[in-house]
Design an enzyme around this catalytic site. Structure first.
Site, short mmCIF file in Angstrom:
data_model
loop_
_atom_site.label_atom_id
_atom_site.label_comp_id
_atom_site.label_asym_id
_atom_site.label_seq_id
_atom_site.Cartn_x
_atom_site.Cartn_y
_atom_site.Cartn_z
N THR A 29 0.89 -1.26 -0.09
CA THR A 29 0.02 0.00 -0.02
C THR A 29 0.72 1.27 -0.14
O THR A 29 0.48 2.19 -0.58
CB THR A 29 -0.86 0.02 1.25
OG1 THR A 29 -1.89 -1.05 1.04
CG2 THR A 29 -1.75 1.26 1.49
N TYR A 43 -8.10 0.64 -3.52
CA TYR A 43 -6.84 1.16 -4.18
C TYR A 43 -6.22 0.00 -4.89
O TYR A 43 -6.53 -0.98 -4.32
CB TYR A 43 -5.99 2.15 -3.37
CG TYR A 43 -5.52 1.27 -2.10
CD1 TYR A 43 -6.18 1.35 -0.98
CD2 TYR A 43 -4.34 0.49 -2.30
CE1 TYR A 43 -5.75 0.60 0.04
CE2 TYR A 43 -3.89 -0.28 -1.20
CZ TYR A 43 -4.58 -0.10 0.04
OH TYR A 43 -4.35 -1.01 0.98
N SER A 76 1.88 -7.74 -0.73
CA SER A 76 2.84 -8.65 0.34
C SER A 76 2.05 -10.09 0.35
O SER A 76 2.54 -10.94 0.97
CB SER A 76 3.11 -7.80 1.48
OG SER A 76 2.18 -7.88 2.57
N THR A 109 1.63 -4.39 4.04
CA THR A 109 1.24 -4.72 5.71
C THR A 109 0.77 -6.05 5.91
O THR A 109 0.93 -6.44 6.83
CB THR A 109 0.42 -3.61 6.32
OG1 THR A 109 -0.61 -3.61 5.61
CG2 THR A 109 1.07 -2.15 6.22
N ASP A 110 0.09 -6.55 4.93
CA ASP A 110 -0.27 -8.08 5.20
C ASP A 110 0.57 -9.13 5.61
O ASP A 110 0.27 -9.93 6.66
CB ASP A 110 -1.05 -8.39 3.82
CG ASP A 110 -2.31 -7.77 3.56
OD1 ASP A 110 -3.05 -8.23 2.58
OD2 ASP A 110 -2.78 -6.59 4.33
N LYS A 182 0.33 -7.09 12.46
CA LYS A 182 -0.90 -6.36 12.12
C LYS A 182 -1.93 -6.80 12.90
O LYS A 182 -2.37 -7.89 12.75
CB LYS A 182 -1.05 -6.55 10.64
CG LYS A 182 -2.19 -5.60 9.96
CD LYS A 182 -2.16 -5.82 8.48
CE LYS A 182 -3.28 -4.89 7.69
NZ LYS A 182 -3.27 -4.99 6.26
N GLU A 302 -2.62 -27.66 27.87
CA GLU A 302 -3.82 -28.22 27.43
C GLU A 302 -3.75 -29.52 26.65
O GLU A 302 -4.63 -30.27 26.38
CB GLU A 302 -4.25 -27.25 26.07
CG GLU A 302 -5.15 -26.10 26.39
CD GLU A 302 -6.39 -26.23 27.13
OE1 GLU A 302 -6.67 -25.53 28.06
OE2 GLU A 302 -7.05 -27.45 26.80
N1 DAS Z 1 -2.63 -5.77 0.12
C1 DAS Z 1 -1.71 -5.16 1.33
C2 DAS Z 1 -0.36 -5.79 1.17
O1 DAS Z 1 0.39 -5.49 0.16
C3 DAS Z 1 -1.92 -3.84 1.29
C4 DAS Z 1 -1.04 -3.13 2.45
O2 DAS Z 1 -1.51 -2.98 3.26
O3 DAS Z 1 0.04 -2.98 2.09
O4 DAS Z 1 0.21 -6.02 2.26
#
Ligand code: DAS
Length: 345
Positions: A29, A43, A76, A109-110, A182, A302
Site C-alpha cells: 500500500t 486502491y 505482500s 502490511t499484510d 498487524k 492443554e
Molecule cells: N495488500 C496489502 C499488502 O500489500 C496492502 C497493504 O496494506 O500494504 O500487504
C-alpha cells in the site's frame, strides 16, 4: 588542501557526513494508488516505484543520504518463500557493504510481520534494518506512508537502532520485528505487540524505552547465506467443528510441520488429537500455537506435549511460528531441538 576542501562523495552521490541508507522497495500500500483522495481503503497496491516514494519525501535528505532499489513490486499477501529468501540475501549483501549504514524495506502490511521476523532470524548484522508500510495509499487524504517512510529512515540512520534486531516503523512506533504484527486491518494504528513498542519517533527524533531479549541477527544460528529453500509448513486454523480434513490434507501435500492455530491456549479437539498423532508418527512436526492474539502457549498444559512429541510455539502467533518452524527444520528434525529453538527466538 584541495582534498580537505572537496566534499567526500560516497556511492550515494551526496555528502557522506550523514548516514547512508538504502531503501529496498517491495510494493504494498505504501506504493499504492487509489482513484480519488477519498479512497483510503480501495486502491491498487504496488504501483509507485521506489524513486517516486523517495522523491515524495524530500525531507529524507535532511536525515540521511538515501538511495533506492526496487526488489519487487507486489502486494505482500503474494510473498512466497522464494521472495523471502531473495530479499534476505539482498539485505545481507547490503549489510556487508561498508558504505551502507542502514536499510529500510518498504513492504505491504499484510505479511510485513512474517518478513520482519524472517529477516531478524537470518541476517547477520547489527546495522539497523527497518521494515515499513502504510495503511493508506499516497493518493488518499491523510495518507500515512510519507511520515512512516520518514520515520523509518530516521530509525535506520540512528546509531542507537543498532543491535536491536529488525525493527518495524509504523504510526510513530518503533516495534520489534520479532513480535509485532498487524492487529487492525483498516486503521493507521494497525501494528502493535503484546509486549509493547521499543520506542517512538517524533519529529525526526527517536525515543528508546526498551530492547529485545530474544536472540536475533548476529546471535542467530540461522544464516541466509546458507539457505536457498525452505520446507513446506502449513497452518491449520482451530475452531469448533474444525474437522480433521485440513490437517490430513496438509500432511498429504507434504507439509514437514503443521502449526495448529488452536483455540484458547493452543487447544486441540479430541477428534483432532489422533489425526495429529498419526501425522507425527509419519514424521510431520506438530507445533501448537493459538488463534488468540495475546498470551503464550504453555507446554503440557492443554495437551501432553512430552507424551505426543509435540512442540509449543511459546508467544509466537501462527504465522510467525510458521516462519520459525520452516527455518528450524533447515537445521534439525529433533523435536527437543525444535522446542529449544522456539524458547530461544
Ligand atoms: N495488500 C496489502 C499488502 O500489500 C496492502 C497493504 O496494506 O500494504 O500487504
Amino acid at each position: 588542501m584541495a582534498l580537505a576542501l572537496c566534499t567526500a562523495l560516497g556511492a550515494f552521490g551526496q555528502t557522506t557526513t550523514k548516514a547512508n541508507v538504502v531503501v529496498l522497495a517491495t510494493g504494498g500500500t505504501i506504493a499504492g494508488a487509489g482513484a480519488s483522495a477519498a479512497n483510503s481503503a480501495t486502491y491498487q497496491a504496488a504501483k509507485v516505484p521506489v524513486e517516486k516514494l523517495i522523491a515524495g519525501v524530500p525531507e529524507l535528505a535532511d536525515i540521511a543520504n538515501v538511495r533506492g532499489e526496487q526488489v519487487f513490486q507486489i502486494a505482500s499477501e503474494s510473498f512466497t518463500n522464494e521472495k523471502l529468501i531473495t530479499l534476505g540475501k539482498r539485505v545481507a549483501a547490503l549489510a556487508k557493504d561498508p558504505g551502507v549504514d542502514g536499510i529500510v524495506i518498504t513492504h505491504g502490511t499484510d505479511t510485513l510481520e512474517e518478513t520482519s521476523f524472517f529477516l531478524t532470524l537470518v541476517v547477520h548484522t547489527d546495522k539497523p534494518i527497518v521494515v515499513v508500510g502504510s495503511m493508506r495509499p499516497g493518493t488518499a487524504m491523510s495518507a500515512d506512508g510519507t511520515l512512516n517512510l520518514y520515520d523509518a529512515v530516521v530509525v535506520a540512520a540512528d546509531k542507537e537502532s543498532r543491535g536491536k534486531g529488525v525493527l518495524i516503523a509504523m504510526n510513530d512506533d518503533i516495534l520489534s520485528g520479532r513480535d509485532a504484527g498487524k492487529r487492525i486491518n483498516i486503521k493507521t494504528n494497525a501494528f502493535g505487540s503484546q509486549w509493547g513498542a521499543l520506542g517512538s519517533v517524533v519529529e525526526g527524533k527517536t525515543y528508546w524505552f526498551r530492547a529485545p531479549v530474544k536472540r536475533h541477527t548476529m546471535a542467530s544460528e540461522f544464516d541466509i547465506e546458507k539457505i536457498d529453500t525452505l520446507p513446506m509448513v502449513s497452518i491449520v486454523y482451530g475452531s469448533g467443528e474444525m474437522g480433521t480434513a485440513m490437517a490430513e490434507a496438509a500432511g498429504k501435500a507434504g507439509a514437514k510441520a503443521i502449526i495448529h492455530a488452536g483455540t484458547g491456549n493452543g487447544s486441540v479437539p479430541n477428534y483432532e488429537v489422533e489425526t495429529l498423532r498419526k501425522l507425527r508418527a509419519d514424521g510431520v512436526q506438530i507445533v501448537r500455537s493459538a488463534r488468540v492474539p495475546d498470551g503464550f502457549v504453555l507446554r503440557n498444559s492443554e495437551q501432553p506435549d512430552d507424551k505426543y512429541d509435540w512442540v509449543v510455539a511459546h508467544d509466537l502467533n501462527p504465522q510467525k511460528a510458521k516462519i520459525l518452524a520452516a527455518l528450524a527444520l533447515t537445521r534439525t528434525s529433533d523435536t527437543k531441538e525444535l522446542q529449544r529453538i522456539f524458547w530461544t527466538y
